[in-house]
Enzyme design. Structure first.
Site, PDB file in Angstrom:
ATOM      1  N   THR A  13       0.831  -1.208   0.000  1.00 32.33           N
ATOM      2  CA  THR A  13       0.000   0.000   0.000  1.00 32.33           C
ATOM      3  C   THR A  13       0.860   1.251   0.000  1.00 32.33           C
ATOM      4  O   THR A  13       1.964   1.256   0.548  1.00 32.33           O
ATOM      5  CB  THR A  13      -0.954   0.042   1.214  1.00 32.33           C
ATOM      6  OG1 THR A  13      -1.832   1.162   1.076  1.00 32.33           O
ATOM      7  CG2 THR A  13      -0.212   0.168   2.534  1.00 32.33           C
ATOM      8  N   ASP A  73      -7.724  -5.343  -0.641  1.00 30.96           N
ATOM      9  CA  ASP A  73      -8.595  -4.504  -1.461  1.00 30.96           C
ATOM     10  C   ASP A  73      -9.924  -4.410  -0.734  1.00 30.96           C
ATOM     11  O   ASP A  73     -10.407  -5.390  -0.162  1.00 30.96           O
ATOM     12  CB  ASP A  73      -8.774  -5.094  -2.859  1.00 30.96           C
ATOM     13  CG  ASP A  73      -9.219  -4.020  -3.846  1.00 30.96           C
ATOM     14  OD1 ASP A  73      -8.734  -2.886  -3.746  1.00 30.96           O
ATOM     15  OD2 ASP A  73     -10.068  -4.309  -4.712  1.00 30.96           O
ATOM     16  N   GLY A 154     -11.300   8.130   3.509  1.00 30.31           N
ATOM     17  CA  GLY A 154     -12.269   7.548   2.573  1.00 30.31           C
ATOM     18  C   GLY A 154     -13.703   7.878   2.956  1.00 30.31           C
ATOM     19  O   GLY A 154     -14.057   9.019   3.240  1.00 30.31           O
TER      20      GLY A 154
HETATM   21  P1  IMP Z   1      -8.509   0.126  -0.867  1.00 30.97           P
HETATM   22  O1  IMP Z   1      -8.711  -1.063  -1.712  1.00 30.97           O
HETATM   23  O2  IMP Z   1      -8.216  -0.215   0.534  1.00 30.97           O
HETATM   24  O3  IMP Z   1      -7.564   1.127  -1.456  1.00 30.97           O
HETATM   25  O4  IMP Z   1      -9.896   0.851  -0.756  1.00 30.97           O
HETATM   26  C1  IMP Z   1     -10.601   1.330  -1.874  1.00 30.97           C
HETATM   27  C2  IMP Z   1     -11.358   2.556  -1.457  1.00 30.97           C
HETATM   28  O5  IMP Z   1     -12.321   2.192  -0.468  1.00 30.97           O
HETATM   29  C3  IMP Z   1     -10.502   3.644  -0.816  1.00 30.97           C
HETATM   30  O6  IMP Z   1     -10.032   4.535  -1.767  1.00 30.97           O
HETATM   31  C4  IMP Z   1     -11.471   4.319   0.121  1.00 30.97           C
HETATM   32  O7  IMP Z   1     -12.216   5.266  -0.573  1.00 30.97           O
HETATM   33  C5  IMP Z   1     -12.391   3.182   0.528  1.00 30.97           C
HETATM   34  N1  IMP Z   1     -11.962   2.606   1.812  1.00 30.97           N
HETATM   35  C6  IMP Z   1     -11.139   1.559   2.034  1.00 30.97           C
HETATM   36  N2  IMP Z   1     -11.001   1.317   3.323  1.00 30.97           N
HETATM   37  C7  IMP Z   1     -11.754   2.247   3.953  1.00 30.97           C
HETATM   38  C8  IMP Z   1     -12.003   2.515   5.333  1.00 30.97           C
HETATM   39  O8  IMP Z   1     -11.512   1.878   6.265  1.00 30.97           O
HETATM   40  N3  IMP Z   1     -12.816   3.547   5.570  1.00 30.97           N
HETATM   41  C9  IMP Z   1     -13.391   4.304   4.596  1.00 30.97           C
HETATM   42  N4  IMP Z   1     -13.179   4.104   3.311  1.00 30.97           N
HETATM   43  C10 IMP Z   1     -12.356   3.070   2.993  1.00 30.97           C
END
Ligand code: IMP
Length: 199
Positions: A13, A73, A154
């Site tokens: 990440t 993800d 997020g």
């Molecule tokens: P990723 O796969 O963890 O990068 O998550 C994809 C998207 O989901 C991120 O860009 C955030 O917008 C949202 N996201 C992931 N984890 C969280 C969290 O713990 N809280 C809020 N939004 C999240």
């Protein structure tokens, strides 16, 4: 790679919030981020599922570094939107990965919706000594009408987990970690690592 050599585990990440969360959960391991491995490029996540994207990222890091590693993800699945934004959660409002724009778009889409139920789902792909394993964590909740709180990242300000009065963005990171999708997936990962690595 055997465990005694393996105090280091790469988390695929670039997101400093996620690295911080994971380091709190794994105090006994040294968690490296992509920057620590000189991987500065974005890994293209073009899978159609959370599992596929987690695997793409873990494969990429393993091929580049040879280190044991894991990738996650996450998607936010909103029932009234037939599971959207789901696997597209990071790019819901476009390619800019803009948390506020994504949140605003979701609030607009949810403007007249009565059914606010939603869930965060995280899938982790671990490559340990060259072998892959997958772990999933889910937290049910609802989409608020307005953002609340400044913590997290997020969609946190507009997600209230079931049986809790605070949004994720109103909780401390410890509170969030103890019930969150990623926290739950990581606890499964931790249980697996403790068994495999005898720590
Ligand atoms: P990723 O796969 O963890 O990068 O998550 C994809 C998207 O989901 C991120 O860009 C955030 O917008 C949202 N996201 C992931 N984890 C969280 C969290 O713990 N809280 C809020 N939004 C999240």
């Amino acid at each position: 790679m055997y465990f005694c050599e393996m105090e280091k585990l790469v988390f695929a990440t670039h997101n400093p919030h996620k690295l911080k969360e994971l380091r709190q959960i794994f105090p006994s391991l040294e968690i490296l981020g992509l920057h620590d491995c000189n991987i500065t490029e974005e890994i293209i996540e073009d899978g159609h599922t959370l599992e596929a994207n987690a695997e793409i990222k873990a494969d990429y890091v393993f091929q580049k570094t040879g280190f044991s590693c894991f990738a996650d993800d996450t998607g936010l699945e909103v029932d009234a939107l037939h599971g959207a934004p789901g696997v597209l959660s990071a790019r819901y409002a476009g390619d800019g990965h803009d948390f506020n724009a994504n949140m605003d778009k979701l609030l607009r889409e949810m403007k007249d919706k009565e059914n606010r139920s939603a869930r965060f789902k995280t899938v982790i792909c671990l490559i340990l000594n060259g072998r892959k394993s997958f772990f999933e964590g889910v937290v049910e909740g609802e989409i608020l009408h307005q953002p609340r709180g400044d913590e997290g990242f997020g969609y946190d300000p507009i997600f209230r987990p079931l049986n809790h009065s605070l949004s994720f963005a109103e909780m401390t990171s410890d509170e969030k970690n103890s019930i969150s999708h990623r926290g739950r997936a990581v606890q499964k990962l931790l249980g697996f690592l403790l068994k495999q690595l005898d720590i």
